[in-house]
Design a protein around this motif. Structure first.
Motif, PDB file in Angstrom:
ATOM      1  N   THR A  72      82.994  34.636  23.710  1.00  0.00           N
ATOM      2  CA  THR A  72      84.355  34.124  23.871  1.00  0.00           C
ATOM      3  C   THR A  72      84.378  32.734  24.483  1.00  0.00           C
ATOM      4  O   THR A  72      85.439  32.134  24.635  1.00  0.00           O
ATOM      5  CB  THR A  72      85.202  35.071  24.742  1.00  0.00           C
ATOM      6  N   ILE A  73      83.206  32.211  24.865  1.00  0.00           N
ATOM      7  CA  ILE A  73      83.109  30.831  25.376  1.00  0.00           C
ATOM      8  C   ILE A  73      83.083  29.898  24.180  1.00  0.00           C
ATOM      9  O   ILE A  73      82.155  29.915  23.378  1.00  0.00           O
ATOM     10  CB  ILE A  73      81.851  30.650  26.253  1.00  0.00           C
ATOM     11  N   ARG A  74      84.111  29.081  24.048  1.00  0.00           N
ATOM     12  CA  ARG A  74      84.272  28.241  22.871  1.00  0.00           C
ATOM     13  C   ARG A  74      83.592  26.880  22.985  1.00  0.00           C
ATOM     14  O   ARG A  74      83.315  26.239  21.968  1.00  0.00           O
ATOM     15  CB  ARG A  74      85.767  28.037  22.582  1.00  0.00           C
ATOM     16  N   ALA A  75      83.339  26.438  24.204  1.00  0.00           N
ATOM     17  CA  ALA A  75      82.753  25.105  24.366  1.00  0.00           C
ATOM     18  C   ALA A  75      82.131  24.968  25.740  1.00  0.00           C
ATOM     19  O   ALA A  75      82.477  25.703  26.671  1.00  0.00           O
ATOM     20  CB  ALA A  75      83.811  24.020  24.155  1.00  0.00           C
ATOM     21  N   ILE A  76      81.228  24.009  25.835  1.00  0.00           N
ATOM     22  CA  ILE A  76      80.541  23.696  27.094  1.00  0.00           C
ATOM     23  C   ILE A  76      80.754  22.225  27.403  1.00  0.00           C
ATOM     24  O   ILE A  76      80.698  21.371  26.511  1.00  0.00           O
ATOM     25  CB  ILE A  76      79.032  23.977  26.979  1.00  0.00           C
ATOM     26  N   GLY A  77      81.003  21.931  28.674  1.00  0.00           N
ATOM     27  CA  GLY A  77      81.066  20.551  29.139  1.00  0.00           C
ATOM     28  C   GLY A  77      80.039  20.345  30.241  1.00  0.00           C
ATOM     29  O   GLY A  77      79.794  21.251  31.048  1.00  0.00           O
ATOM     30  N   ILE A  78      79.442  19.175  30.263  1.00  0.00           N
ATOM     31  CA  ILE A  78      78.443  18.841  31.290  1.00  0.00           C
ATOM     32  C   ILE A  78      78.909  17.626  32.063  1.00  0.00           C
ATOM     33  O   ILE A  78      79.278  16.596  31.474  1.00  0.00           O
ATOM     34  CB  ILE A  78      77.064  18.551  30.659  1.00  0.00           C
ATOM     35  N   THR A  79      78.887  17.734  33.387  1.00  0.00           N
ATOM     36  CA  THR A  79      79.137  16.589  34.249  1.00  0.00           C
ATOM     37  C   THR A  79      78.006  16.505  35.259  1.00  0.00           C
ATOM     38  O   THR A  79      77.372  17.510  35.587  1.00  0.00           O
ATOM     39  CB  THR A  79      80.508  16.677  34.950  1.00  0.00           C
ATOM     40  N   ASN A  80      77.734  15.307  35.758  1.00  0.00           N
ATOM     41  CA  ASN A  80      76.460  15.106  36.455  1.00  0.00           C
ATOM     42  C   ASN A  80      76.510  13.945  37.430  1.00  0.00           C
ATOM     43  O   ASN A  80      77.328  13.028  37.313  1.00  0.00           O
ATOM     44  CB  ASN A  80      75.362  14.817  35.420  1.00  0.00           C
ATOM     45  N   GLN A  81      75.568  14.005  38.407  1.00  0.00           N
ATOM     46  CA  GLN A  81      75.278  12.839  39.235  1.00  0.00           C
ATOM     47  C   GLN A  81      74.750  11.762  38.281  1.00  0.00           C
ATOM     48  O   GLN A  81      73.823  11.997  37.520  1.00  0.00           O
ATOM     49  CB  GLN A  81      74.264  13.178  40.312  1.00  0.00           C
ATOM     50  N   ARG A  82      75.303  10.575  38.330  1.00  0.00           N
ATOM     51  CA  ARG A  82      75.179   9.674  37.196  1.00  0.00           C
ATOM     52  C   ARG A  82      73.871   8.874  37.126  1.00  0.00           C
ATOM     53  O   ARG A  82      73.134   8.979  36.145  1.00  0.00           O
ATOM     54  CB  ARG A  82      76.368   8.711  37.175  1.00  0.00           C
TER      55      ARG A  82
END
Length: 489
Positions: A72-82
């Motif tokens: 049921t998880i439709r998408a993944i997003g990634i955020t990070n120390q740049r």
């Protein structure tokens, strides 16, 4: 059937995975800290494999916590120390060295050693040539790891900020987004492409660099994590840009400050790239596939929450971070004590890499409570400095400051911030807007939310602080701060 979005929030001290439902509500979370490695003074490293292992663990924990079917998880997003930099073997996927963290100062002499023109690079990249961006970190690894430069020149090694490292491990793709690429000193801020001349001058082979995508884009599907097999990654954003997304700062003139390990103030400048004359950085705020990029001015401060950790871990005057507020509230003022937390030099707007942290104004009267209050005031004063510089660059007076990050739970700090800025400070319902922001971006990419207006509707303010301090007292605090900073240089 319900639909969910999974956010991977890889930060300086920990990795989190958070699952959000279609209303933008958090339904499950997993979090795990990783080691901070200090091989020498001024050096800060992380183990990329430890971060990957933790990422897999927190994903599984979040799914279990939410009690959702992974399908049921439709998408993944990634955020990070740049700016944190990883170099790995393209064939084996093994890092050739630890990740060099954005706070690390070992490359502070890069500009002088290479004889590069700061003004020209600022105009082209939006960045200053110093130890902060990723580009000099790549060059250092190639120059100091046996055989690394030769292997890189033969096309055997890959570079990535942490988003690209996690994407590679999850999907096998070598990609990044424009917000992270804009933190390298290697991307042209106008073309949003790797600049061959900049790569040559920094001695970074172009074959190492990931493909640059928009922030909301097709980053591939998961092939290397059983629970998430086949799920698309539809958004990648550097942590501060993700927080802008989470705060709904989609219009020019809107600003937010994230209070984490460091302090990061961003001002949306729209489609207009503004080159700073006051120590700010120009950066990509976000780009949605098929649309024009949105730019921002940024003020980056190295030490925010890290100062509270120092009070806890190095001085032992508090047991847990939240105690700093209760301790600071026991005194009416700082008792003449000022802390300048230049542990890694001073970042924006001063950019003095060899400045050192100091405590001034100590007398027999001073107590640990005064130190606690001085630490909170140091945080508020550093944000004021970058705000003043940003206003000078943009010509736009700040009307309100949106805030997020772990430190904004400290209500005394928020009141001090409103006082020294002279504007209202707004805290949202969900203070972890880095994770929620990249979740909204991923949901936008997957069609769960149709417009930025829908995303912005989730950015609800929970509490507002109005300025209450006498102007003369604010002026006195500013003078005391400036005097202390002058001594740290």
């Amino acid at each position: 059937m319900p639909k969910f979005v999974l956010a991977i929030d890889q930060g300086t001290t920990s990795t989190r995975s958070i699952i959000y439902d279609e209303q933008g509500a958090r339904v499950g979370i997993g979090q795990r800290e990783h080691r901070q490695i200090f091989p020498e003074q001024g050096w800060v490293e992380h183990d990329p494999n430890e971060i990957w292992d933790n990422t897999r663990l927190v994903i599984a924990t979040a799914i279990a916590d939410a009690d959702v079917d992974p399908s049921t998880i439709r998408a993944i997003g990634i955020t990070n120390q740049r700016e944190t930099t990883v170099v790995w073997d393209k064939r084996t996927g093994e890092p050739v060295y630890n990740a060099i963290v954005w706070q690390d100062t070992r490359t502070a002499g890069a500009a002088g050693a290479l004889g590069l023109d700061q003004a020209a690079w600022l105009e082209r990249t939006g960045l200053l040539i110093n130890s902060y961006p990723a580009g000099p970190k790549i060059a250092w690894i190639l120059d100091h790891v046996d055989g690394a430069r030769e292997r890189a020149e033969h096309g055997e090694l890959a570079f990535g900020t942490i988003d690209a490292w996690l994407l590679f491990k999850l999907t096998g793709q070598h990609r990044t987004d424009v917000t992270n690429a804009s933190r390298t000193l290697l991307m042209n801020l106008d073309t949003l492409e790797w600049d061959p001349e900049l790569c040559e001058k920094l001695r970074v082979p172009a074959s190492m660099l990931p493909e640059i995508c928009s922030s909301v884009d097709d980053f591939g599907t998961v092939t290397h994590h059983g629970l998430l097999e086949g799920i698309p990654v539809t958004a990648v954003l550097g942590d501060q840009q993700a927080a802008m997304f989470g705060q709904g700062c989609f219009s020019p003139g809107q600003a937010k400050c994230t209070y984490g390990t460091g302090l990061f103030l961003l001002l949306n400048t729209g489609s207009q790239k503004v080159t700073s004359a006051n120590g700010m950085l120009s950066t990509v705020c976000y780009r949605i596939r098929g649309e024009k990029p949105v730019y921002a001015l940024e003020g980056s401060v190295a030490v925010g929450g890290a100062l509270i950790q120092w009070l806890r871990d190095n001085l032992g005057i508090i047991r847990i971070a939240p105690e700093v507020e209760r301790l600071a509230q026991t005194v009416p003022d700082n008792g003449g004590v000022t802390i300048v937390p230049a542990f890694s030099g001073l970042f924006a707007p001063r950019w003095v890499p060899d400045a050192r942290g100091i405590i001034t104004g100590l007398t027999r009267f001073a107590t640990k409570a005064h130190l606690a209050r001085a630490a909170l005031e140091a945080t508020a004063m550093q944000v004021r400095e970058v705000t003043d510089a940003m206003v000078a660059d943009s010509g736009v007076e700040l009307e309100v400051l949106r805030v997020d990050g772990g430190m904004v739970a400290n209500e005394l700090l928020m009141q001090l911030q409103a006082d020294v800025l002279g504007v209202d400070v707004l805290r949202p319902v969900d203070i972890e807007t880095t994770a929620s922001g990249v979740a909204y971006a991923a949901g936008l990419g997957a069609g769960l939310w149709e417009t930025l207006e829908v995303v912005a509707s989730h950015a609800e303010a929970a509490k507002t602080w109005a300025p209450a301090m006498d102007a003369a007292k604010v002026a006195s605090l500013v003078a005391q701060w400036n005097e202390a900073v002058a001594r740290s240089l």
